[in-house]
Structure formats: structure tokens, C-alpha cells
Scaffold this motif. Structure first.
Motif, short mmCIF file in Angstrom:
data_model
loop_
_atom_site.label_atom_id
_atom_site.label_comp_id
_atom_site.label_asym_id
_atom_site.label_seq_id
_atom_site.Cartn_x
_atom_site.Cartn_y
_atom_site.Cartn_z
N ASP A 191 -0.53 12.57 -2.77
CA ASP A 191 -0.55 12.88 -4.20
C ASP A 191 0.83 13.00 -4.86
O ASP A 191 0.94 13.51 -5.97
CB ASP A 191 -1.37 14.15 -4.46
CG ASP A 191 -0.79 15.40 -3.81
OD1 ASP A 191 0.23 15.29 -3.11
OD2 ASP A 191 -1.36 16.48 -4.01
N GLY A 251 -2.61 4.42 -5.23
CA GLY A 251 -2.99 5.81 -5.06
C GLY A 251 -2.68 6.60 -6.32
O GLY A 251 -3.06 6.21 -7.42
N PHE A 252 -1.94 7.70 -6.17
CA PHE A 252 -1.62 8.57 -7.30
C PHE A 252 -0.34 8.15 -8.04
O PHE A 252 0.05 8.79 -9.00
CB PHE A 252 -1.49 10.02 -6.82
CG PHE A 252 -2.79 10.63 -6.43
CD1 PHE A 252 -3.66 11.13 -7.39
CD2 PHE A 252 -3.17 10.70 -5.10
CE1 PHE A 252 -4.87 11.69 -7.03
CE2 PHE A 252 -4.39 11.26 -4.73
CZ PHE A 252 -5.25 11.75 -5.70
N GLN A 310 -1.93 -1.29 -3.89
CA GLN A 310 -2.81 -0.12 -3.85
C GLN A 310 -1.88 1.06 -4.09
O GLN A 310 -1.06 1.39 -3.25
CB GLN A 310 -3.52 -0.02 -2.50
CG GLN A 310 -4.40 1.22 -2.35
CD GLN A 310 -3.64 2.43 -1.88
OE1 GLN A 310 -2.87 2.38 -0.93
NE2 GLN A 310 -3.82 3.56 -2.56
N THR A 359 0.83 -1.20 0.00
CA THR A 359 0.00 0.00 0.00
C THR A 359 0.87 1.25 0.00
O THR A 359 1.79 1.38 0.81
CB THR A 359 -1.00 0.02 1.18
OG1 THR A 359 -1.76 1.23 1.12
CG2 THR A 359 -0.34 -0.10 2.53
N THR A 396 -2.61 7.42 -0.11
CA THR A 396 -3.32 8.32 -1.02
C THR A 396 -2.64 9.68 -1.17
O THR A 396 -3.23 10.62 -1.69
CB THR A 396 -4.77 8.53 -0.55
OG1 THR A 396 -4.75 9.05 0.78
CG2 THR A 396 -5.55 7.22 -0.59
N ASP A 411 -5.56 1.55 -8.16
CA ASP A 411 -5.26 2.91 -7.70
C ASP A 411 -5.82 3.18 -6.31
O ASP A 411 -5.09 3.53 -5.39
CB ASP A 411 -5.80 3.95 -8.70
CG ASP A 411 -5.04 3.94 -10.01
OD1 ASP A 411 -3.89 3.47 -10.05
OD2 ASP A 411 -5.61 4.39 -11.02
N PHE A 412 -7.12 3.04 -6.15
CA PHE A 412 -7.77 3.36 -4.88
C PHE A 412 -8.71 2.23 -4.48
O PHE A 412 -9.31 1.58 -5.34
CB PHE A 412 -8.54 4.68 -4.97
CG PHE A 412 -7.64 5.85 -5.21
CD1 PHE A 412 -6.96 6.46 -4.16
CD2 PHE A 412 -7.44 6.34 -6.49
CE1 PHE A 412 -6.11 7.53 -4.39
CE2 PHE A 412 -6.59 7.41 -6.74
CZ PHE A 412 -5.93 8.01 -5.68
#
Length: 159
Positions: free
Chosen positions: A10, A38-39, A36, A5, A8, A51-52
Motif C-alpha cells: 500500500d 496496485g496502490f 499492474q 508489476t 499490492t 491497478d489490480f
């Protein structure tokens, strides 16, 4: 299954995914890997990238994983710690443009010192942590929430 992970935040964290890719290609990681991201935008044929995820989906991946490789975000690390999972924390570093500062180093070092997680700051350390993870027994997390609630309740009742 190994769950990775990146949280999130950016800013990208390609470095960790490059390490994981290399560990898979070298045969050090043989389990399925789910990321996972995120950005972070990264392409790999070696693992699945999402991504999310919802909180419920993240919980499911944590529950079903043999261990977690996590960025140094408190929420991601503590979810694994509270679940009693084996976690390797890899901090996002400002010098690589992965974060604005290096606070994740402090979080990871603190949790490692208390034997809740293993840590890795570069490829070689991640490779060594992968070797150690099967024997690593994380310290059991004990919540102090009820102690605080009881203290406040006793204080209120004293009036």
C-alpha cells in the motif's frame, strides 16, 4: 509485451514507473508495456495501467510477456522465475518511502547471485538491464517440494 508489476503493497512506487516512462520516451523500450500498479497512482500516455489483477490475469500477462520488470516482492519475482521468464527486479526502497525497510534488496541480490534474475536499483541500471535482457538466460528453477514430501513420507512410514 513487457509486463511491469508493482505488487499490492500500500505504499507508492512511482519511481519505477518514472524510469519506464523515461525509457519509452528515449526509445530504449519500444514494446507495448502493461503495468499492474496496485496502490501506486501514476498517469502515463506511454503504457497501460491496471491497478489490480486476479491471479489468473497475472499468470496470463507473465506467460505472454517477453520479460517482466518487477518490484522485489518474493511472490512476483518467484512467479517469473518458476515460469522460466526473464525478470528484472527493482526493489522498493525505504529512503524513497516505497517500503518500511529494505528487505527487497536482499531478495533481489540473492536471486541475481543465483542467476535467476537481473537487477536494477536506479534508472541507469534499469537501462543497462534492458540492454542485457535479450541475451540473458536465467537459471532454470528446480522445485525441491517433492524431495521434502518424500522425506516426510519416509519418516512417517518408518514408524
Amino acid at each position: 509485451m513487457i509486463f511491469v508489476t508493482l505488487g499490492t503493497f500500500d505504499m507508492p512506487f512511482n519511481r519505477l514507473l518514472e524510469y519506464v516512462d523515461k525509457l519509452i520516451e528515449s526509445g530504449k523500450i519500444v514494446e507495448e508495456v502493461i503495468v499492474q500498479a496496485g496502490f501506486t497512482k501514476y498517469n502515463s500516455n506511454n503504457f497501460k495501467i491496471i491497478d489490480f489483477l486476479s491471479n489468473e490475469e497475472i499468470e496470463q500477462y507473465y506467460n505472454n510477456s517477453s520479460f517482466i520488470i518487477s518490484h522485489g516482492g518474493t511472490g512476483s519475482l518467484m512467479l517469473g522465475v518458476k515460469k522460466g521468464k526473464k525478470v528484472i527486479g527493482v526493489p522498493r526502497l525505504a529512503k524513497y518511502g516505497e517500503h518500511n525497510n529494505d528487505h527487497q534488496i536482499e531478495i533481489i541480490n540473492l536471486l541475481k547471485e543465483q542467476n535467476f534474475i537481473l537487477s536494477a536499483f536506479d534508472y541507469d541500471e534499469l537501462s543497462m538491464a534492458i540492454d542485457k535482457i535479450q541475451y540473458f538466460e536465467p537459471k532454470k528453477y528446480v522445485s525441491k517440494t517433492q524431495v521434502i514430501i518424500d522425506f516426510i513420507s519416509d519418516y512417517i512410514d518408518s514408524f
